[in-house]
Design a protein around this motif. Structure first.
Motif, PDB file in Angstrom:
ATOM      1  N   ARG A 160       0.811  -1.214   0.000  1.00  0.00           N
ATOM      2  CA  ARG A 160       0.000   0.000   0.000  1.00  0.00           C
ATOM      3  C   ARG A 160       0.849   1.270   0.000  1.00  0.00           C
ATOM      4  NH1 ARG A 160      -5.686  -0.954  -0.443  1.00  0.00           N
ATOM      5  NH2 ARG A 160      -6.032  -3.085   0.247  1.00  0.00           N
ATOM      6  N   SER A 161       0.437   2.202  -0.843  1.00  0.00           N
ATOM      7  CA  SER A 161       1.028   3.539  -0.848  1.00  0.00           C
ATOM      8  C   SER A 161       0.146   4.416   0.038  1.00  0.00           C
ATOM      9  CB  SER A 161       1.066   4.098  -2.274  1.00  0.00           C
ATOM     10  OG  SER A 161       1.607   5.406  -2.295  1.00  0.00           O
ATOM     11  N   VAL A 162       0.713   4.970   1.080  1.00  0.00           N
ATOM     12  CA  VAL A 162      -0.069   5.635   2.120  1.00  0.00           C
ATOM     13  C   VAL A 162       0.176   7.139   2.116  1.00  0.00           C
ATOM     14  CG1 VAL A 162      -0.381   5.799   4.626  1.00  0.00           C
ATOM     15  CG2 VAL A 162      -0.169   3.568   3.535  1.00  0.00           C
ATOM     16  N   GLU A 163      -0.888   7.888   2.367  1.00  0.00           N
ATOM     17  CA  GLU A 163      -0.779   9.349   2.406  1.00  0.00           C
ATOM     18  C   GLU A 163      -0.042   9.806   3.666  1.00  0.00           C
ATOM     19  OE1 GLU A 163      -4.599  11.120   0.137  1.00  0.00           O
ATOM     20  OE2 GLU A 163      -5.073   9.786   1.828  1.00  0.00           O
ATOM     21  N   HIS A 164       0.657  10.912   3.519  1.00  0.00           N
ATOM     22  CA  HIS A 164       1.409  11.488   4.630  1.00  0.00           C
ATOM     23  C   HIS A 164       1.500  13.002   4.440  1.00  0.00           C
ATOM     24  CE1 HIS A 164       4.044  10.005   1.408  1.00  0.00           C
ATOM     25  NE2 HIS A 164       4.874  10.999   1.679  1.00  0.00           N
ATOM     26  N   ARG A 165       1.946  13.701   5.465  1.00  0.00           N
ATOM     27  CA  ARG A 165       2.086  15.149   5.417  1.00  0.00           C
ATOM     28  C   ARG A 165       3.176  15.569   6.395  1.00  0.00           C
ATOM     29  NH1 ARG A 165      -3.303  17.394   8.741  1.00  0.00           N
ATOM     30  NH2 ARG A 165      -2.663  16.631  10.812  1.00  0.00           N
ATOM     31  N   VAL A 166       3.550  16.850   6.365  1.00  0.00           N
ATOM     32  CA  VAL A 166       4.554  17.368   7.295  1.00  0.00           C
ATOM     33  C   VAL A 166       4.016  18.634   7.958  1.00  0.00           C
ATOM     34  CG1 VAL A 166       6.887  18.306   7.556  1.00  0.00           C
ATOM     35  CG2 VAL A 166       6.472  16.442   5.937  1.00  0.00           C
ATOM     36  N   LEU A 167       4.045  18.650   9.296  1.00  0.00           N
ATOM     37  CA  LEU A 167       3.704  19.842  10.062  1.00  0.00           C
ATOM     38  C   LEU A 167       4.959  20.694  10.244  1.00  0.00           C
ATOM     39  CD1 LEU A 167       1.527  18.266  12.922  1.00  0.00           C
ATOM     40  CD2 LEU A 167       0.822  18.957  10.618  1.00  0.00           C
ATOM     41  N   VAL A 168       4.765  21.985  10.429  1.00  0.00           N
ATOM     42  CA  VAL A 168       5.906  22.868  10.706  1.00  0.00           C
ATOM     43  C   VAL A 168       5.784  23.392  12.137  1.00  0.00           C
ATOM     44  CG1 VAL A 168       6.341  23.539   8.324  1.00  0.00           C
ATOM     45  CG2 VAL A 168       4.664  24.814   9.657  1.00  0.00           C
ATOM     46  N   GLY A 169       6.856  24.004  12.610  1.00  0.00           N
ATOM     47  CA  GLY A 169       6.866  24.505  13.977  1.00  0.00           C
ATOM     48  C   GLY A 169       7.570  25.840  14.089  1.00  0.00           C
ATOM     49  N   ARG A 170       7.531  26.398  15.276  1.00  0.00           N
ATOM     50  CA  ARG A 170       8.223  27.666  15.524  1.00  0.00           C
ATOM     51  C   ARG A 170       9.727  27.467  15.644  1.00  0.00           C
ATOM     52  NH1 ARG A 170       4.695  31.726  16.717  1.00  0.00           N
ATOM     53  NH2 ARG A 170       2.568  31.096  17.247  1.00  0.00           N
ATOM     54  N   THR A 171      10.140  26.240  15.963  1.00  0.00           N
ATOM     55  CA  THR A 171      11.569  25.941  16.015  1.00  0.00           C
ATOM     56  C   THR A 171      11.979  25.292  14.708  1.00  0.00           C
ATOM     57  OG1 THR A 171      11.136  23.783  17.032  1.00  0.00           O
ATOM     58  CG2 THR A 171      11.528  25.640  18.506  1.00  0.00           C
TER      59      THR A 171
END
Length: 379
Positions: free
Chosen positions: A304-315
């Motif tokens: 399976r090819s699975v969806e993903h994402r990246v969150l950003v931060g203040r650091t």
């Protein structure tokens, strides 16, 4: 001065005579592209809020779980953790682990993979050095011409989606596993060459493991030439003044056959597992392996090819390097479909044959953040 070259992009606080001016997304993209400075250029200019160009729709930022987790992969702190495979283990353990992880998660971490920690850290340091150069030193590499072997850019889908993600990237194409040394920017040339030498060796090892996990001969995936070309993309996610309003990478699955990811210790990567966003906790010395759309297609949904994402931060910044594998240049127009060894009267093909060239054209035409591209090719 560097700051003078950065346009004033519209933010949520911009007002004229008490009314917010009409937002022209296409113009904002055009002005941003002219700078060739990337998100890092915006941050260096001293912005204190996220420009509208990078504001994500609220529904993309606040997706709620769609079902209860039914997974046994809980660690002692109550978190769900993705599978970890020790490549120093027995062949049976490694193959079985890869099979289960590829079928259920679409992701797994590998340790004891043979790449020295100093080489991995060097690659991350080289990536950071490139992106933290003065703006003038990077501008000559800025392009959206996919025929170029080396490209510096912000978001591959920016011109399509008109909504930016909070990251810059440099992409290096190892067509047929080769890239002339002179093509690589000097500031990270040594690190890239050392890292890629090891990654190409690991690719062959993973091909054997996954072939065996599918019940095929060990050299099967290598023999069908589906991972001869490598595209190395090194991402830089600057610290963000309003991280709750944007994303480092929108929800997507990879269009490749396979991806190998190296990330630093900042965190932020999330995998969509059983309707829940699961944090991928960085592990020093580990590499993350994920199944791509084209691998799901040829395995007829066995992997399976699975969806993903990246969150950003203040650091930050957060730095990562992804290596995507595709067929050779000779075979990028070759049709790939569900493998005949994996289909039967009881398990018929789920997808039509599709070339990598056609799949990527469709994938890129849609931008990131929507639904997956692969269902479009179902029979």
């Amino acid at each position: 001065m560097v700051i003078a070259a950065i346009p004033t992009l519209q933010t949520t606080g911009d007002e004229s005579c008490g009314q917010e001016p009409e937002y022209d997304g296409a113009k904002e993209v055009e002005e941003f592209e002219k700078t060739k400075a990337g998100v890092k250029g915006l941050v260096d200019s001293g912005i204190v809020s996220v420009p509208k160009l990078f504001l994500q729709p609220v529904e993309k930022l606040t997706e709620e779980p769609t079902q209860e987790l039914r997974d046994e992969s809980w660690d002692g702190s109550g978190r769900v953790t993705i599978p970890v495979i020790d490549l120093a283990g027995s062949e049976v353990e490694v193959v079985d682990g890869a099979r289960r992880a590829s079928a259920t998660w679409g992701f797994f971490q590998v340790v004891n993979h043979g790449i020295p920690l100093i080489v991995m850290e060097g690659m991350l340091d080289g990536t950071k050095r490139f992106h933290e150069q003065p703006m003038e030193a990077k501008q000559s590499w800025y392009t959206r011409d996919t025929k170029k072997l080396v490209r510096f850019y912000t978001n591959g889908d920016l011109l399509i989606s008109k909504v930016g993600s909070w990251r810059d990237s440099i992409s290096l194409d190892y067509r047929d596993s080769v890239l002339n040394s002179d093509e690589i920017p000097l500031v990270l040339r040594k690190e890239v060459e050392e890292y890629m030498e090891h990654i190409l060796e690991l690719r062959e090892r993973l091909c054997r493991i996954l072939s065996t996990a599918l019940g095929l001969e060990k050299d099967y995936l290598s023999s069908i030439d589906c991972m001869k070309t490598a595209t190395l993309v090194s991402h830089y996610y600057p610290a963000c003044p309003e991280p709750d309003l944007t994303l480092g990478a929108k929800k997507h699955s990879d269009p490749s056959f396979l991806t190998i990811l190296l990330q630093d210790g900042i965190g932020g990567l999330q995998i969509l597992h059983q309707g829940h966003w699961v944090d991928v906790i960085p592990t020093q010395g580990a590499l993350l392996i994920n199944i791509g759309d084209l691998m799901q297609l040829i395995t007829n949904d066995k992997f399976r090819s699975v969806e993903h994402r990246v969150l950003v931060g203040r650091t930050g910044p957060r730095v990562s390097t992804a290596c995507f594998f595709y067929p050779s240049t000779e075979n990028k127009g070759k049709p790939y479909g569900p493998l005949k060894e994996l289909v039967s009267d009881h398990n018929p093909p789920l997808y039509r044959e599709i070339s990598t060239k056609e799949y990527l054209a469709y994938y890129r035409s849609r931008g990131l953040g929507g639904t997956q591209a692969i269902p479009h090719f179902k029979l």
